[in-house]
Motif scaffolding. Structure first.
Motif, mmCIF file in Angstrom:
data_model
loop_
_atom_site.group_PDB
_atom_site.id
_atom_site.type_symbol
_atom_site.label_atom_id
_atom_site.label_comp_id
_atom_site.label_asym_id
_atom_site.label_seq_id
_atom_site.Cartn_x
_atom_site.Cartn_y
_atom_site.Cartn_z
ATOM 1 N N HIS A 77 -7.238 -4.649 -2.668
ATOM 2 C CA HIS A 77 -6.582 -3.365 -2.949
ATOM 3 C C HIS A 77 -7.281 -2.703 -4.142
ATOM 4 O O HIS A 77 -6.855 -2.885 -5.294
ATOM 5 C CB HIS A 77 -5.108 -3.588 -3.294
ATOM 6 N N GLN A 80 -5.285 -1.018 -6.953
ATOM 7 C CA GLN A 80 -4.439 -1.835 -7.823
ATOM 8 C C GLN A 80 -5.244 -2.420 -8.988
ATOM 9 O O GLN A 80 -4.691 -3.160 -9.811
ATOM 10 C CB GLN A 80 -3.797 -2.976 -7.015
ATOM 11 N N LEU A 91 6.534 -11.337 -5.026
ATOM 12 C CA LEU A 91 6.025 -10.192 -4.276
ATOM 13 C C LEU A 91 6.846 -8.900 -4.381
ATOM 14 O O LEU A 91 6.316 -7.866 -4.798
ATOM 15 C CB LEU A 91 5.841 -10.584 -2.803
ATOM 16 N N TRP A 94 7.199 -7.466 -7.820
ATOM 17 C CA TRP A 94 5.862 -7.066 -8.286
ATOM 18 C C TRP A 94 5.445 -5.741 -7.642
ATOM 19 O O TRP A 94 4.897 -4.858 -8.316
ATOM 20 C CB TRP A 94 4.878 -8.202 -7.965
ATOM 21 N N LEU A 95 5.731 -5.578 -6.351
ATOM 22 C CA LEU A 95 5.418 -4.309 -5.683
ATOM 23 C C LEU A 95 6.186 -3.159 -6.331
ATOM 24 O O LEU A 95 5.615 -2.116 -6.665
ATOM 25 C CB LEU A 95 5.772 -4.383 -4.194
ATOM 26 N N ARG A 202 1.092 -0.925 5.846
ATOM 27 C CA ARG A 202 1.100 -1.841 4.701
ATOM 28 C C ARG A 202 1.647 -3.217 5.078
ATOM 29 O O ARG A 202 0.984 -4.216 4.936
ATOM 30 C CB ARG A 202 1.942 -1.259 3.577
ATOM 31 N N PHE A 203 2.896 -3.248 5.519
ATOM 32 C CA PHE A 203 3.515 -4.454 6.082
ATOM 33 C C PHE A 203 4.843 -4.046 6.711
ATOM 34 O O PHE A 203 5.296 -2.900 6.534
ATOM 35 C CB PHE A 203 3.630 -5.611 5.089
ATOM 36 N N HIS A 230 -0.211 -7.200 6.187
ATOM 37 C CA HIS A 230 0.231 -8.424 5.501
ATOM 38 C C HIS A 230 1.197 -9.185 6.392
ATOM 39 O O HIS A 230 2.002 -8.572 7.099
ATOM 40 C CB HIS A 230 0.925 -8.073 4.182
ATOM 41 N N GLU A 233 3.945 -13.744 3.643
ATOM 42 C CA GLU A 233 3.393 -14.099 2.331
ATOM 43 C C GLU A 233 4.429 -14.816 1.482
ATOM 44 O O GLU A 233 4.104 -15.754 0.752
ATOM 45 C CB GLU A 233 2.926 -12.798 1.649
ATOM 46 N N HIS A 269 -2.698 -13.260 3.987
ATOM 47 C CA HIS A 269 -1.833 -14.344 3.503
ATOM 48 C C HIS A 269 -1.461 -15.351 4.598
ATOM 49 O O HIS A 269 -1.911 -16.482 4.564
ATOM 50 C CB HIS A 269 -0.589 -13.792 2.787
ATOM 51 N N ASP A 320 -7.627 -10.174 -2.905
ATOM 52 C CA ASP A 320 -6.322 -9.496 -2.958
ATOM 53 C C ASP A 320 -6.020 -8.917 -4.346
ATOM 54 O O ASP A 320 -4.853 -8.764 -4.705
ATOM 55 C CB ASP A 320 -5.184 -10.420 -2.500
HETATM 56 N N1 GUN Z 1 2.501 -7.026 0.815
HETATM 57 C C1 GUN Z 1 2.653 -5.691 0.992
HETATM 58 N N2 GUN Z 1 1.891 -4.996 0.123
HETATM 59 C C2 GUN Z 1 1.249 -5.897 -0.616
HETATM 60 C C3 GUN Z 1 0.325 -5.795 -1.690
HETATM 61 O O1 GUN Z 1 -0.073 -4.726 -2.125
HETATM 62 N N3 GUN Z 1 -0.126 -6.971 -2.214
HETATM 63 C C4 GUN Z 1 0.275 -8.176 -1.755
HETATM 64 N N4 GUN Z 1 -0.191 -9.288 -2.313
HETATM 65 N N5 GUN Z 1 1.159 -8.290 -0.751
HETATM 66 C C5 GUN Z 1 1.636 -7.176 -0.192
#
Ligand code: GUN
Ligand code: ZN
Length: 433
Positions: A77, A80, A91, A94-95, A202-203, A230, A233, A269, A320
């Motif tokens: 990313h 980031q 996760l 942190w997001l 994104r996920f 993703h 994870e 992941h 990552d």
């Molecule tokens: N899952 C969704 N977005 C992200 C991201 O930006 N980083 C990580 N590690 N996992 C995610």
């Protein structure tokens, strides 16, 4: 054909995959060389042979340096980068706490351009010559990413993030907008020189069914684009996905229902997979990006790399960053070794190095072009100094085999070991100048 340049030193290349045929897949020439012309590898092998094939070539000889395929980062990313090394969250927190506020700053194209420059400077300084990247939702940030990669002659995949829920309003868009903006980027950048597009929902948690539908429609309309997202994870993330998509059999099935499970898909992941999910990944031929520094850093868990490889799943190594804690391929291989140990599977130096080069290239669908030093492949290479620090020099002097020397680099190496990076036959980083 233009005159060749020859890089001469201790050469590392592949003849097969060490996960399949054992560590003899790693071929080592103590006095080897690679001849580069017109951006490609014209010949490779014992120095005497390569020199004889190219009389008059410029020869750059560093007897102690290791010449190896450029490192490949198959999940990263770039935007980031400014929040790498942010303390104390798993996760989802942190997001919300660090990542989304930082990505929102990329609404300013000047900021995105500055971060893209910083990102590629760091990648090349660390020996990465190719990557597969997630942008932010902003079209202009992806333009900055691709422009910067193109200016440096890098092979790169990337895609703008697609998101339409469970994120701040300024990072959400409509499914149709996500489709249109991604399609515009595909038209501008996919297949432009060494660049390619990766469709990037994104996920599952930041996607409505409509958004995943739009991503699947893009993938059907552009079957030669990659897909990146993703998968599995973090345990809290997986429970959330089960609530959001109650009809799906499991996390992977969410993506499959919308046409996002394919041989062009790269899943970041893939840690907490069920037996069904693992078997389905293998059956379809999808790839996994193993992100070990990130998995350590965010306390996510340990991917079963050896198990997935044994099932025939393509696995590549990835930083990552900014969830990952380092731009260095050495730190990344080291973390993969440590996570393997925590699962009772100590990956060998050859296996680790493979994951960081040809493995990551294969995950991106570029296994025939980058990740190895072979005739006809694109000339992406690194020159490494195994004596870059006093400790490394002392340890390297005791190395009784190439594998032992490479393992010392994996455990003790950092950006000080990267003498030069070469991308498409051009030197794109030099430590000493
Ligand atoms: N899952 C969704 N977005 C992200 C991201 O930006 N980083 C990580 N590690 N996992 C995610
Ligand atoms: Zn990621």
């Amino acid at each position: 054909m233009s005159a060749a340049t020859i890089l001469r030193g201790r050469l590392l290349r592949w003849e097969g995959d060490p996960f399949e045929i054992g560590d003899e897949a790693l071929v080592w020439e103590e006095d080897g060389a690679v001849a580069v012309a017109d951006g490609r590898i014209a010949s490779v092998g014992p120095a005497a042979q390569v020199l004889a094939a190219h009389p008059g070539a410029e020869v750059r000889h560093r007897p102690r340096a290791v010449i190896a395929p450029g490192f490949v980062d198959c999940h990263v990313h770039p935007f980031q980068t400014p929040i790498i090394a942010s303390w104390g969250a798993q996760l989802i927190d942190w997001l919300n706490g660090y990542t989304f506020p930082e990505e929102a700053r990329c609404a300013d194209p000047a900021h995105a351009a500055e971060v893209a420059r910083l990102f590629f400077d760091e990648q090349l300084r660390n020996g990465y010559t190719a990557c597969c990247a997630f942008g932010t939702i902003h079209e202009a940030a992806m333009d900055a990413f691709f422009s910067e990669a193109q200016a440096r002659g890098l092979r790169a995949l990337g895609g703008k993030m697609m998101m339409d829920r469970n994120a701040p309003p300024n990072l959400c868009e409509g499914a149709q907008e996500a489709f249109d903006r991604s399609a515009a980027l595909i038209a501008r950048w996919h297949g432009a020189g060494r660049l390619g597009y990766a469709i990037a929902p994104r996920f599952a948690p930041t996607s409505t069914p409509e958004l995943l539908e739009a991503a699947g429609a893009l993938a059907r309309a552009h079957p030669d684009c990659a897909i990146e997202t993703h998968l599995s994870e973090n345990p809290a993330e997986i429970s959330w996905v089960a609530e959001l998509f109650p009809q799906a059999r499991d996390y992977l099935d969410v993506y499959e229902r919308f046409g996002l499970l394919s041989p062009r898909a790269i899943f970041g992941h893939a840690i907490h997979l069920s037996a069904r999910e693992r078997a389905r990944l293998a059956e379809v031929g999808a790839a996994v990006a193993h992100c070990p520094t990130s998995n350590h850093f965010l306390g996510s868990g340990a991917c079963d790399v050896a198990g997935l490889k044994a099932m025939g799943v393509r696995v590549g190594l990835a930083t990552d960053t900014g969830g990952g804690s380092s731009f260095s391929p050495f730190a990344t291989m080291r973390a993969a070794y440590e996570l393997g140990q925590s699962r009772g599977a100590a990956l060998t130096p050859a296996q680790l190095w493979r994951l960081a080069t040809a493995g990551a290239a294969e995950a991106m669908g570029f296994g025939d072009r980058i990740g190895d030093l072979a005739e006809g492949m694109e000339a992406d290479a690194v020159l490494l100094d195994p004596e870059a620090t006093p400790l490394l020099a002392a340890r390297s002097a005791r190395a009784e085999s190439p594998a032992s020397l490479l393992f010392a680099l994996i455990i003790l190496g950092d950006d000080r070991c990267v003498l030069e990076s070469w991308s498409g036959g051009r030197r794109t980083h030099s430590r000493d100048s």
